[in-house]
Design an enzyme around this catalytic site. Structure first.
Site, PDB file in Angstrom:
ATOM      1  N   VAL A  90       0.854  -1.180   0.000  1.00  0.00           N
ATOM      2  CA  VAL A  90       0.000   0.000   0.000  1.00  0.00           C
ATOM      3  C   VAL A  90       0.893   1.234   0.000  1.00  0.00           C
ATOM      4  O   VAL A  90       1.817   1.331   0.817  1.00  0.00           O
ATOM      5  CB  VAL A  90      -0.931   0.018   1.228  1.00  0.00           C
ATOM      6  N   CYS A  91       0.649   2.139  -0.938  1.00  0.00           N
ATOM      7  CA  CYS A  91       1.361   3.410  -0.994  1.00  0.00           C
ATOM      8  C   CYS A  91       2.878   3.183  -1.042  1.00  0.00           C
ATOM      9  O   CYS A  91       3.376   2.444  -1.887  1.00  0.00           O
ATOM     10  CB  CYS A  91       0.935   4.269   0.197  1.00  0.00           C
TER      11      CYS A  91
END
Length: 322
Positions: A107-108
């Protein structure tokens, strides 16, 4: 429904973004209310609690070395990752966990952890749009796609900034249990199942699973990679060495659309993103591949029922009209 429990491990560390954990976790937890069986486990490199970017402490269920093999490994992000070397212990933990996992997702800025662990070599990937250049420099053997909301390359998934972790979790849920359950969870959480446009609304997103046919995947990559190029039916068919009629048949069979409509949708998403980013309608038309403002206006009328200018006025702020 997929048979049996699905074990999800989330690798956390000091300075992690709390929403990178809580967003996907809520998707999986909500899915359990509707019949899924996701078993979530929080993992840190040594099993110690960690402190999130807002100062909240997160307790780990286990250390990486003692963790079970997970069906899905999720690696969260943190603000320091693009500017500082990844802690060797964190990279080693990610590598060890990934080698025992069925699929791996970040994520990210968690993509920087995957990169440090050597898990993005020769792969396509994305991260938060502010840090895609840094990821490309850090991982020169990785094809970084700055405009994608999330990217799937084999069993490796990377997503864009923060809330894109929810989009990715919904996509993983759809893979496991089908679109009906994913749609039900999205509605329950009051989020889009597939957001139009890409991360931060700057580009066309990866929407839905990749086509089964290699030729269609090549066409999708060509159109999404350069929406302004010549993507007429003859040109697309020649690119993948099939007849225009056969290409049209493949689009109908797998994507339930035509090549022309697909190209328009990609260009439309990009034009909408450009308007969101502050470009005027004429610039948006040119930079997204439309032949003129008028052709862009017609596309907006078909898809949204408003003009590009009206769209930009309506969505320039989150404030509701009174």
């Amino acid at each position: 429904m997929a048979a049996g429990p699905h074990r999800v491990g989330v690798l956390v560390f000091d300075g992690m973004k709390l929403l990178d954990l809580s967003g996907p976790a809520e998707v999986f937890s909500e899915a359990n209310r509707f019949g899924a069986d996701y078993r979530l486990s929080i993992v840190s490199a040594d099993g110690s609690p960690v402190s999130s970017s807002i100062g909240m402490r997160v307790l780990a269920d286990t250390a990486a070395q003692a963790a079970a093999a997970y069906d899905t490994l999720v690696v969260v992000g943190g603000d320091a990752l693009p500017d500082s070397p990844v802690d060797p212990a964190l990279g080693a933990a990610a590598k060890a966990l990934a080698h025992r996992a069925g699929r791996v997702a970040s994520v990210c800025t968690g993509a920087f952890v995957l990169g440090a662990a050597g898990l993005l070599e020769g792969r396509r990937a994305t991260t938060h749009w502010q840090h895609t250049d840094a990821l490309a420099r850090r991982c020169p053997a990785t094809r970084v796609e700055p405009d994608a909301l999330f990217v799937k390359d084999g069993a490796t998934y990377t997503s864009a900034g923060v809330t894109a972790g929810i989009d990715l979790a919904l996509a993983l849920l759809e893979e496991d249990h089908g679109p009906a359950l994913a749609r039900r969870v999205a509605r329950s959480l009051v989020v889009y199942m597939q957001r139009a446009g890409g991360q931060s609304q700057f580009s066309a997103s990866l929407q839905g699973p990749a086509p089964r046919t290699p030729a269609l995947r090549l066409v999708q990559e060509a159109v999404q990679g350069d929406p302004t190029a010549d993507h007429g039916l003859e040109a697309l068919a020649a690119r993948v060495r099939v007849s225009p009629r056969h290409l049209t048949r493949m689009f109908r069979t797998e994507l339930d659309t035509t090549p022309a409509k697909y190209v328009e949708l990609v260009r439309f998403d990009l034009a909408k993103a450009l308007l969101d980013a502050g470009h005027n309608a004429t610039e948006a038309a040119t930079r997204s591949g439309f032949s003129s403002y008028e052709s862009l206006r017609r596309a907006f009328a078909r898809h949204l029922g408003v003009s590009p200018i009206r769209y930009q006025q309506r969505f320039a702020t989150t404030a509701r009209e009174s």
